[in-house]
Design an enzyme around this catalytic site. Structure first.
Site, PDB file in Angstrom:
ATOM      1  N   GLY A 198    -130.238 -64.365 -22.450  1.00 36.69           N
ATOM      2  CA  GLY A 198    -131.200 -65.211 -23.219  1.00 36.69           C
ATOM      3  C   GLY A 198    -131.870 -66.118 -22.133  1.00 36.69           C
ATOM      4  N   CYS A 199    -132.793 -66.849 -22.457  1.00 39.46           N
ATOM      5  CA  CYS A 199    -133.470 -67.854 -21.549  1.00 39.46           C
ATOM      6  C   CYS A 199    -132.726 -68.890 -20.788  1.00 39.46           C
ATOM      7  CB  CYS A 199    -134.779 -68.124 -21.908  1.00 39.46           C
ATOM      8  SG  CYS A 199    -134.673 -68.615 -23.550  1.00 39.46           S
ATOM      9  N   TYR A 200    -132.011 -69.450 -21.881  1.00 36.12           N
ATOM     10  CA  TYR A 200    -131.047 -70.692 -21.542  1.00 36.12           C
ATOM     11  C   TYR A 200    -129.964 -70.242 -20.906  1.00 36.12           C
ATOM     12  CZ  TYR A 200    -133.923 -74.042 -24.639  1.00 36.12           C
ATOM     13  OH  TYR A 200    -134.696 -74.755 -25.325  1.00 36.12           O
ATOM     14  N   SER A 203    -130.671 -69.440 -17.026  1.00 36.13           N
ATOM     15  CA  SER A 203    -131.098 -70.942 -16.257  1.00 36.13           C
ATOM     16  C   SER A 203    -129.719 -71.597 -16.094  1.00 36.13           C
ATOM     17  CB  SER A 203    -132.070 -71.659 -17.058  1.00 36.13           C
ATOM     18  OG  SER A 203    -131.570 -72.327 -18.070  1.00 36.13           O
TER      19      SER A 203
END
EC number: 1.2.1.38
Length: 395
Positions: A198-200, A203
């Site tokens: 996932g994106c979160y 990061s």
């Protein structure tokens, strides 16, 4: 470099070409593969060594599907030959996404009408909960990168708890490789099915994993304040995503129950070899693209902020897509827009013993489609930077 070279005479590793004693860094020199170069993907692959690698794209009408198509326009060997979008079946891609008009693309069809014998690899950009049975029915010879959350969590019970439905392809979960590229590259090389992060979680894990692995930060009291552009919510029409609802304001969502929490904790716990829990709150920002995670950590006894900084610099010094900025420079989402880069830095907190880490990515590229392409490149024995060296768009 002669165009007579074949893949079998070159070893690809971490974006570099090795030929004899000579090492050419693709990312630095922008070396291009000769267009006439023949190649083999692997002994078990169905790819014809004299033709392009044929790509199937499931869920092409969403933002991540469109990003895959945009990125593949610069890929010398991947060619999209199959595209599905059930609600847009029969339409052309340019009618759904006019900015992709210049590309020669097949018409969109329904998944049930797709002939998967005509492709060599698949990007699956379908919504969570719809992916499992479709991937279960794909030919086992295909390489698959799934951009949904359906295969990210190893614990099936945890998946049901957070996503509200039972898992429908439990047998596949055993062979899935989690695709956080820079940290799990060797596992991805051998994978048939990769669960794209996932994106979160991307990061957040990129800065935290090296620090936990080096025992530089404590496993408790990790606080994450994350912010995302509206495109992270997808293209579906939702009242909460209307311009008048989003513009000129910030809103928190998924407070204490965001679905990326178990994914983040799974990755950090694996490295710590102990249960790690985090306090994570995401916020929706009035911008289209971009993601920033501001992470507050407590350092281990005797550790200084400089130690965290040096550990991250060392961990990513040879990576093309993860950059630790010069000391004191604050990462900005503007500086990764449209690119596969992750920028990060570490700052001393005014509270003794604590540090602040800031990490930024483009949620649609490194947080989704760009990392998916990076992973499929690796799975097929190609330089992982291929098709991804576009620089960020600014202003």
């Amino acid at each position: 470099m002669s165009s007579a070279l074949s893949f079998s005479s070159i070893c690809f590793e971490q974006g570099c070409w090795f030929k004899g004693e000579r090492k050419i860094r693709v990312a630095d020199k922008r070396v291009k593969m000769p267009s006439s170069m023949s190649f083999r993907v692997s002994a078990n692959s169905s790819v014809n060594s004299e033709k392009d690698i044929r790509i199937g794209l499931l869920g092409a009408s969403g933002y991540t599907g469109a990003e895959i198509v945009r990125l593949l326009a610069n890929h010398p060997h991947f060619r999209v030959t199959l595209m599905t979008a059930d609600r847009k079946a029969g339409q052309s891609m340019e009618s759904v996404f006019p900015h992709l008009r210049a590309q020669k693309l097949p018409r969109l069809i329904s998944v049930k009408d797709a002939d998967f014998s005509t492709v060599d690899a698949v990007f699956c950009c379908l919504p969570h909960g719809t992916t499992q049975e479709i991937i279960k029915g794909l030919p086992t010879a295909l390489k698959v990168v799934d951009l949904s959350a359906d295969f990210r969590l190893r614990n099936i019970a945890e998946y049901e708890e957070w996503y509200g439905q039972p898992h429908k392809a439990v047998e596949l979960q055993k062979e899935v490789v989690y695709g956080l590229t820079e940290l799990l590259r060797e596992d991805i090389k051998k994978a048939r099915l990769v669960a794209n992060p996932g994106c979160y979680p991307t990061s957040i894990q990129l800065p935290l994993v090296p620090l936990i692995k080096a025992n530089l930060i404590k496993h408790e009291n990790v606080i994450i304040d994350a912010k995302s552009g509206v495109s992270g919510a997808g293209r579906g029409a939702k009242e909460a995503n209307l311009y008048s609802e989003i513009a000129e304001g910030i809103s928190s969502y998924g407070v204490t129950r965001h679905r990326h929490v178990p994914e983040i904790e799974q990755g950090l716990s694996d490295v710590a070899q102990a249960k790690v829990t985090v306090s994570f709150t995401p916020h929706l920002m009035p911008m289209i693209r971009g993601m920033q995670s501001t992470i507050y950590v407590e350092m281990a006894p005797g550790v200084r902020t400089e130690d965290l900084y040096q550990q991250l610099r060392t961990s990513y010094e040879d990576e093309e897509f993860v950059k630790v900025l010069d000391e004191g420079v604050v990462p900005r989402t503007h500086n990764v827009r449209g690119s596969n880069y992750c920028l990060m830095n570490v700052f001393p907190d005014r509270i003794p013993g604590r540090a602040i880490i800031i990490s930024v990515i483009d949620n649609l590229v490194k947080g989704a489609s760009g990392q998916a392409l990076q992973n499929l490149n690796i799975m097929l024995g190609l330089p992982e930077t291929m098709g991804l060296l576009n620089q960020p768009v600014f202003p």
